[in-house]
Design a protein around this motif. Structure first.
Motif, PDB file in Angstrom:
ATOM      1  N   PRO A  50      39.524  41.608  34.235  1.00 17.32           N
ATOM      2  CA  PRO A  50      39.392  42.212  35.563  1.00 17.32           C
ATOM      3  C   PRO A  50      39.104  41.197  36.667  1.00 17.32           C
ATOM      4  O   PRO A  50      39.411  41.433  37.828  1.00 17.32           O
ATOM      5  N   GLY A  51      38.542  40.052  36.304  1.00 18.50           N
ATOM      6  CA  GLY A  51      38.243  39.026  37.300  1.00 18.50           C
ATOM      7  C   GLY A  51      39.401  38.078  37.567  1.00 18.50           C
ATOM      8  O   GLY A  51      39.323  37.244  38.460  1.00 18.50           O
ATOM      9  N   GLU A  52      40.464  38.204  36.758  1.00 23.36           N
ATOM     10  CA  GLU A  52      41.617  37.307  36.864  1.00 23.36           C
ATOM     11  C   GLU A  52      41.164  35.848  36.916  1.00 23.36           C
ATOM     12  O   GLU A  52      41.573  35.074  37.771  1.00 23.36           O
ATOM     13  N   CYS A  53      40.291  35.501  35.980  1.00 29.31           N
ATOM     14  CA  CYS A  53      39.681  34.165  36.003  1.00 29.31           C
ATOM     15  C   CYS A  53      40.096  33.286  34.839  1.00 29.31           C
ATOM     16  O   CYS A  53      39.653  32.139  34.758  1.00 29.31           O
ATOM     17  N   ILE A  54      40.947  33.781  33.932  1.00 22.27           N
ATOM     18  CA  ILE A  54      41.363  33.003  32.769  1.00 22.27           C
ATOM     19  C   ILE A  54      42.705  32.347  33.072  1.00 22.27           C
ATOM     20  O   ILE A  54      43.642  33.006  33.534  1.00 22.27           O
ATOM     21  N   HIS A  55      42.769  31.054  32.802  1.00 20.55           N
ATOM     22  CA  HIS A  55      43.976  30.267  33.088  1.00 20.55           C
ATOM     23  C   HIS A  55      44.461  29.603  31.809  1.00 20.55           C
ATOM     24  O   HIS A  55      43.686  28.910  31.149  1.00 20.55           O
ATOM     25  N   VAL A  56      45.726  29.804  31.488  1.00 21.53           N
ATOM     26  CA  VAL A  56      46.349  29.151  30.339  1.00 21.53           C
ATOM     27  C   VAL A  56      47.440  28.241  30.885  1.00 21.53           C
ATOM     28  O   VAL A  56      48.309  28.693  31.637  1.00 21.53           O
ATOM     29  N   ARG A  57      47.389  26.976  30.513  1.00 20.57           N
ATOM     30  CA  ARG A  57      48.371  26.034  31.043  1.00 20.57           C
ATOM     31  C   ARG A  57      48.900  25.120  29.948  1.00 20.57           C
ATOM     32  O   ARG A  57      48.273  24.945  28.902  1.00 20.57           O
ATOM     33  N   ARG A  58      50.058  24.545  30.260  1.00 14.95           N
ATOM     34  CA  ARG A  58      50.666  23.576  29.352  1.00 14.95           C
ATOM     35  C   ARG A  58      49.836  22.296  29.362  1.00 14.95           C
ATOM     36  O   ARG A  58      49.442  21.831  30.426  1.00 14.95           O
ATOM     37  N   VAL A  59      49.637  21.731  28.198  1.00 20.40           N
ATOM     38  CA  VAL A  59      48.944  20.452  28.106  1.00 20.40           C
ATOM     39  C   VAL A  59      49.824  19.358  28.697  1.00 20.40           C
ATOM     40  O   VAL A  59      49.336  18.451  29.374  1.00 20.40           O
ATOM     41  N   ASN A  88      55.398  26.885  20.132  1.00 18.95           N
ATOM     42  CA  ASN A  88      55.280  25.507  19.662  1.00 18.95           C
ATOM     43  C   ASN A  88      54.933  24.512  20.768  1.00 18.95           C
ATOM     44  O   ASN A  88      55.150  23.317  20.612  1.00 18.95           O
ATOM     45  N   GLU A  89      54.441  24.988  21.868  1.00 22.66           N
ATOM     46  CA  GLU A  89      54.049  24.098  22.957  1.00 22.66           C
ATOM     47  C   GLU A  89      52.529  24.104  23.064  1.00 22.66           C
ATOM     48  O   GLU A  89      51.918  25.165  23.146  1.00 22.66           O
ATOM     49  N   PRO A  90      51.887  22.931  23.059  1.00 22.84           N
ATOM     50  CA  PRO A  90      50.425  22.905  23.151  1.00 22.84           C
ATOM     51  C   PRO A  90      49.942  23.484  24.488  1.00 22.84           C
ATOM     52  O   PRO A  90      50.418  23.099  25.555  1.00 22.84           O
ATOM     53  N   LEU A  91      49.003  24.417  24.391  1.00 24.47           N
ATOM     54  CA  LEU A  91      48.436  25.054  25.572  1.00 24.47           C
ATOM     55  C   LEU A  91      46.927  24.871  25.555  1.00 24.47           C
ATOM     56  O   LEU A  91      46.311  24.707  24.502  1.00 24.47           O
ATOM     57  N   GLU A  92      46.338  24.928  26.750  1.00 22.18           N
ATOM     58  CA  GLU A  92      44.884  24.895  26.871  1.00 22.18           C
ATOM     59  C   GLU A  92      44.463  26.040  27.789  1.00 22.18           C
ATOM     60  O   GLU A  92      45.262  26.543  28.582  1.00 22.18           O
TER      61      GLU A  92
END
Length: 95
Positions: free
Chosen positions: A74-83, A5-9
């Motif tokens: 494999p590139g470890e390039c995706i980032h998910v963070r709290r808005v 329930n926490e907005p993420l981007e």
């Protein structure tokens, strides 16, 4: 780490992207490979966000798929963070 329930981007660092397309396999509605062979995030309007550091909201219905893509990349390039505070919760810079 609970993100319920926490907005993420999510955003992709194209400098690290290997173009494997694993993210697209996991969450086709969030990720897409462009003509340059690199992955980008795309919005609800289905348009790629090609600006460096561009983010899109993580649809709650696809949270598990986005997390799996982040972990398998494999590139470890995706980032998910709290808005709310910009802290990374999944990805290479997560605590």
């Amino acid at each position: 780490m609970s993100t319920e329930n926490e907005p993420l981007e999510v955003w992709i660092d194209q400098d690290l992207c290997t173009g494997d397309g694993i993210c697209v396999q996991f969450a086709r509605d969030v990720f897409e490979l462009d003509i340059d062979g690199l992955a980008y995030v795309k919005g609800e309007d289905d348009e790629l966000r090609v600006e460096a550091g561009a983010t899109v909201p993580v649809p709650p219905s696809l949270l598990v798929e986005v997390i799996d893509a982040t972990r398998k990349c494999p590139g470890e390039c995706i980032h998910v963070r709290r808005v709310s505070d910009g802290s990374e919760v999944y990805g290479p810079d997560a605590d």
